[in-house]
Scaffold this motif. Structure first.
Motif, PDB file in Angstrom:
ATOM      1  N   GLY A 124       0.804  -1.226   0.000  1.00 25.90           N
ATOM      2  CA  GLY A 124       0.000   0.000   0.000  1.00 25.90           C
ATOM      3  C   GLY A 124       0.831   1.268   0.000  1.00 25.90           C
ATOM      4  O   GLY A 124       2.063   1.248  -0.059  1.00 25.90           O
ATOM      5  N   THR A 125       0.128   2.388   0.089  1.00 28.21           N
ATOM      6  CA  THR A 125       0.740   3.715   0.099  1.00 28.21           C
ATOM      7  C   THR A 125       0.685   4.269   1.516  1.00 28.21           C
ATOM      8  O   THR A 125      -0.297   4.060   2.212  1.00 28.21           O
ATOM      9  CB  THR A 125      -0.069   4.646  -0.833  1.00 28.21           C
ATOM     10  N   ILE A 126       1.729   4.998   1.926  1.00 30.50           N
ATOM     11  CA  ILE A 126       1.679   5.554   3.277  1.00 30.50           C
ATOM     12  C   ILE A 126       0.754   6.773   3.312  1.00 30.50           C
ATOM     13  O   ILE A 126       0.503   7.405   2.301  1.00 30.50           O
ATOM     14  CB  ILE A 126       3.077   5.895   3.847  1.00 30.50           C
ATOM     15  N   SER A 127       0.271   7.081   4.499  1.00 30.90           N
ATOM     16  CA  SER A 127      -0.703   8.163   4.635  1.00 30.90           C
ATOM     17  C   SER A 127      -0.054   9.523   4.406  1.00 30.90           C
ATOM     18  O   SER A 127       1.152   9.698   4.643  1.00 30.90           O
ATOM     19  CB  SER A 127      -1.328   8.137   6.030  1.00 30.90           C
ATOM     20  N   PRO A 128      -0.841  10.518   3.950  1.00 30.93           N
ATOM     21  CA  PRO A 128      -0.307  11.867   3.740  1.00 30.93           C
ATOM     22  C   PRO A 128       0.399  12.426   4.980  1.00 30.93           C
ATOM     23  O   PRO A 128       1.439  13.074   4.868  1.00 30.93           O
ATOM     24  CB  PRO A 128      -1.554  12.688   3.397  1.00 30.93           C
ATOM     25  N   ALA A 129      -0.117  12.137   6.177  1.00 34.57           N
ATOM     26  CA  ALA A 129       0.494  12.678   7.406  1.00 34.57           C
ATOM     27  C   ALA A 129       1.909  12.147   7.610  1.00 34.57           C
ATOM     28  O   ALA A 129       2.782  12.863   8.091  1.00 34.57           O
ATOM     29  CB  ALA A 129      -0.369  12.351   8.619  1.00 34.57           C
ATOM     30  N   LEU A 130       2.147  10.893   7.237  1.00 34.03           N
ATOM     31  CA  LEU A 130       3.485  10.325   7.406  1.00 34.03           C
ATOM     32  C   LEU A 130       4.433  10.836   6.330  1.00 34.03           C
ATOM     33  O   LEU A 130       5.634  10.996   6.571  1.00 34.03           O
ATOM     34  CB  LEU A 130       3.430   8.793   7.390  1.00 34.03           C
ATOM     35  N   VAL A 131       3.889  11.103   5.143  1.00 34.06           N
ATOM     36  CA  VAL A 131       4.655  11.661   4.030  1.00 34.06           C
ATOM     37  C   VAL A 131       5.342  12.965   4.448  1.00 34.06           C
ATOM     38  O   VAL A 131       6.471  13.248   4.081  1.00 34.06           O
ATOM     39  CB  VAL A 131       3.690  11.934   2.838  1.00 34.06           C
ATOM     40  N   VAL A 132       4.634  13.761   5.255  1.00 38.75           N
ATOM     41  CA  VAL A 132       5.150  15.059   5.711  1.00 38.75           C
ATOM     42  C   VAL A 132       6.499  14.871   6.408  1.00 38.75           C
ATOM     43  O   VAL A 132       7.419  15.672   6.248  1.00 38.75           O
ATOM     44  CB  VAL A 132       4.139  15.737   6.682  1.00 38.75           C
ATOM     45  N   HIS A 133       6.640  13.791   7.182  1.00 38.71           N
ATOM     46  CA  HIS A 133       7.856  13.603   7.974  1.00 38.71           C
ATOM     47  C   HIS A 133       8.938  12.794   7.269  1.00 38.71           C
ATOM     48  O   HIS A 133      10.085  12.788   7.716  1.00 38.71           O
ATOM     49  CB  HIS A 133       7.511  12.935   9.311  1.00 38.71           C
ATOM     50  N   THR A 134       8.576  12.094   6.202  1.00 33.15           N
ATOM     51  CA  THR A 134       9.576  11.245   5.550  1.00 33.15           C
ATOM     52  C   THR A 134      10.037  11.793   4.212  1.00 33.15           C
ATOM     53  O   THR A 134      11.125  11.468   3.754  1.00 33.15           O
ATOM     54  CB  THR A 134       9.014   9.829   5.313  1.00 33.15           C
ATOM     55  N   GLY A 135       9.182  12.616   3.566  1.00 37.20           N
ATOM     56  CA  GLY A 135       9.537  13.130   2.252  1.00 37.20           C
ATOM     57  C   GLY A 135       9.321  12.087   1.171  1.00 37.20           C
ATOM     58  O   GLY A 135       8.959  10.949   1.455  1.00 37.20           O
ATOM     59  N   PRO A 136       9.539  12.481  -0.096  1.00 35.69           N
ATOM     60  CA  PRO A 136       9.345  11.538  -1.201  1.00 35.69           C
ATOM     61  C   PRO A 136      10.428  10.463  -1.200  1.00 35.69           C
ATOM     62  O   PRO A 136      11.495  10.643  -0.619  1.00 35.69           O
ATOM     63  CB  PRO A 136       9.450  12.423  -2.442  1.00 35.69           C
ATOM     64  N   GLY A 137      10.131   9.344  -1.845  1.00 34.17           N
ATOM     65  CA  GLY A 137      11.115   8.275  -1.955  1.00 34.17           C
ATOM     66  C   GLY A 137      11.155   7.389  -0.731  1.00 34.17           C
ATOM     67  O   GLY A 137      12.199   6.865  -0.360  1.00 34.17           O
ATOM     68  N   LEU A 138       9.997   7.209  -0.096  1.00 30.65           N
ATOM     69  CA  LEU A 138       9.954   6.383   1.117  1.00 30.65           C
ATOM     70  C   LEU A 138       9.606   4.932   0.784  1.00 30.65           C
ATOM     71  O   LEU A 138       8.655   4.661   0.068  1.00 30.65           O
ATOM     72  CB  LEU A 138       8.903   6.897   2.102  1.00 30.65           C
ATOM     73  N   LEU A 139      10.389   4.049   1.341  1.00 26.96           N
ATOM     74  CA  LEU A 139      10.143   2.624   1.184  1.00 26.96           C
ATOM     75  C   LEU A 139      10.019   2.057   2.594  1.00 26.96           C
ATOM     76  O   LEU A 139      10.954   2.147   3.385  1.00 26.96           O
ATOM     77  CB  LEU A 139      11.337   1.995   0.465  1.00 26.96           C
ATOM     78  N   GLY A 140       8.846   1.527   2.916  1.00 29.40           N
ATOM     79  CA  GLY A 140       8.639   1.043   4.278  1.00 29.40           C
ATOM     80  C   GLY A 140       8.148  -0.389   4.289  1.00 29.40           C
ATOM     81  O   GLY A 140       7.629  -0.883   3.293  1.00 29.40           O
ATOM     82  N   MET A 141       8.329  -1.046   5.410  1.00 30.06           N
ATOM     83  CA  MET A 141       7.740  -2.380   5.538  1.00 30.06           C
ATOM     84  C   MET A 141       7.465  -2.749   6.984  1.00 30.06           C
ATOM     85  O   MET A 141       8.056  -2.197   7.914  1.00 30.06           O
ATOM     86  CB  MET A 141       8.581  -3.428   4.840  1.00 30.06           C
ATOM     87  N   GLY A 142       6.532  -3.657   7.131  1.00 34.09           N
ATOM     88  CA  GLY A 142       6.166  -4.164   8.452  1.00 34.09           C
ATOM     89  C   GLY A 142       6.355  -5.664   8.483  1.00 34.09           C
ATOM     90  O   GLY A 142       6.143  -6.341   7.474  1.00 34.09           O
ATOM     91  N   ILE A 143       6.794  -6.168   9.647  1.00 35.96           N
ATOM     92  CA  ILE A 143       6.945  -7.618   9.844  1.00 35.96           C
ATOM     93  C   ILE A 143       6.142  -7.986  11.080  1.00 35.96           C
ATOM     94  O   ILE A 143       6.251  -7.310  12.107  1.00 35.96           O
ATOM     95  CB  ILE A 143       8.412  -8.033  10.112  1.00 35.96           C
ATOM     96  N   GLN A 144       5.345  -9.027  10.974  1.00 36.25           N
ATOM     97  CA  GLN A 144       4.570  -9.489  12.125  1.00 36.25           C
ATOM     98  C   GLN A 144       4.728 -11.003  12.270  1.00 36.25           C
ATOM     99  O   GLN A 144       4.356 -11.758  11.387  1.00 36.25           O
ATOM    100  CB  GLN A 144       3.087  -9.161  11.950  1.00 36.25           C
ATOM    101  N   VAL A 145       5.324 -11.399  13.396  1.00 40.34           N
ATOM    102  CA  VAL A 145       5.445 -12.822  13.706  1.00 40.34           C
ATOM    103  C   VAL A 145       4.249 -13.187  14.583  1.00 40.34           C
ATOM    104  O   VAL A 145       4.038 -12.572  15.627  1.00 40.34           O
ATOM    105  CB  VAL A 145       6.771 -13.123  14.429  1.00 40.34           C
ATOM    106  N   ILE A 146       3.459 -14.142  14.153  1.00 39.77           N
ATOM    107  CA  ILE A 146       2.268 -14.518  14.924  1.00 39.77           C
ATOM    108  C   ILE A 146       2.609 -15.655  15.884  1.00 39.77           C
ATOM    109  O   ILE A 146       2.301 -15.614  17.054  1.00 39.77           O
ATOM    110  CB  ILE A 146       1.081 -14.850  13.992  1.00 39.77           C
ATOM    111  N   ARG A 147       3.257 -16.675  15.348  1.00 42.06           N
ATOM    112  CA  ARG A 147       3.749 -17.727  16.272  1.00 42.06           C
ATOM    113  C   ARG A 147       4.886 -18.499  15.615  1.00 42.06           C
ATOM    114  O   ARG A 147       5.129 -18.407  14.472  1.00 42.06           O
ATOM    115  CB  ARG A 147       2.618 -18.676  16.697  1.00 42.06           C
TER     116      ARG A 147
END
Length: 285
Positions: A262-285
């Protein structure tokens, strides 16, 4: 509605994908984006692209959701017949959203309120909200639900890569990230949130391509031998790299529960600037 009548409320900085919000009936309160002449509502009346386009003339500031909007949403939750509300927010180390939600929750007498501090941001926080939605849908009782989510906070990680540290510095969100990493050296920092939910540097790679490989390496390390996990890729004006990262993750982790994109929210864009690559990792078990 689940047996215990538990509602789930998130702030827009958690970046929970819209289709997930719709599927689980998640309530959302938006952060605010403040320009000199107008205040916008995150994800409602402004897009990330519009924020980028206006950077040359003005870098806006952001603000947590106003108390009135939060209260109105809690009142709506009560009117919809819920008796408890679990609120999932971005890190208390990065925003006052957690505290304002907690204070409003404590003032409630008609409904039980619990606020989960994810110690994360963006899709890193969003994955915890998605997990909460699944547990609620599976009719997990209130106290076990809270205990489970609190325990699992450490099983989630957010990682992101910015093209420049300029925006984190200007927004006062630099945390423990060294602002001396020179762009002249073409060093791309990989940033995460520590145990206090504050930004710190996880790795430094020379060039964007190596930083993408580094992200995959960190995922491999974090996931280890776990079989039940989900991943997420989020981008801000970095679509080609985000697609490349997603393809690498799909090849490397075919057994991932899912890989959200997905795309990050406009509010987060303000603090990171263009060219942001993000990811999340979730270990369930």
């Amino acid at each position: 509605m689940n047996k215990e009548k538990i509602a789930l409320l998130v702030d827009s900085g958690t970046d929970v994908p819209q289709d997930v919000i719709d599927t689980y009936g998640i309530y959302m309160v938006p952060l605010q984006i403040i320009y000199k002449n107008r205040t916008y509502t995150d994800k409602i009346d402004i897009t990330p692209e519009e924020v980028y386009q206006r950077f040359s003339e003005e870098i806006p500031s952001t603000s947590l959701p106003d108390g009135q909007t939060i209260q109105k949403t809690i009142d709506q939750i009560k009117a919809d017949g819920f008796e408890k509300v679990l609120i999932v927010t971005i890190s208390s180390g990065l925003s006052g959203t957690y505290n304002v939600m907690r204070l409003l929750g404590e003032a409630e007498s008609e409904i039980d309120v619990y606020v989960l501090d994810t110690k994360s941001i963006g899709i890193g926080a969003g994955l915890q909200a998605i997990r909460a939605a699944e547990l609620i849908a599976a009719d997990t009782a209130w106290q076990p639900l809270i205990a489970q989510l609190e325990k699992e906070t450490k099983q989630n990680k957010v990682l992101f890569n910015v093209a420049t540290l300029e925006y984190l510095q200007k927004g006062g969100r630099i945390g423990l990230v060294s602002s001396l990493i020179g762009t002249a050296l073409k060093l791309n920092p990989t940033i995460s949130c520590n145990e206090d939910g504050v930004y710190y540097t996880v790795a430094k790679s020379r060039g964007r391509k190596r930083s993408i490989d580094k992200l995959v390496e960190i995922v491999e390390e974090f996931v280890g031998n776990h079989q039940d996990f989900r991943l997420a890729v989020a981008q801000g004006d970095a679509m080609p790299e985000a697609l490349e990262l997603k393809a690498k993750l799909e090849a490397k982790f075919p057994n991932a529960k899912e890989i959200l994109f997905g795309t990050i929210s406009p509010a987060l864009v303000v603090h990171t600037g263009p060219g942001l690559l993000g990811m999340g990792i979730q270990v369930i078990r």
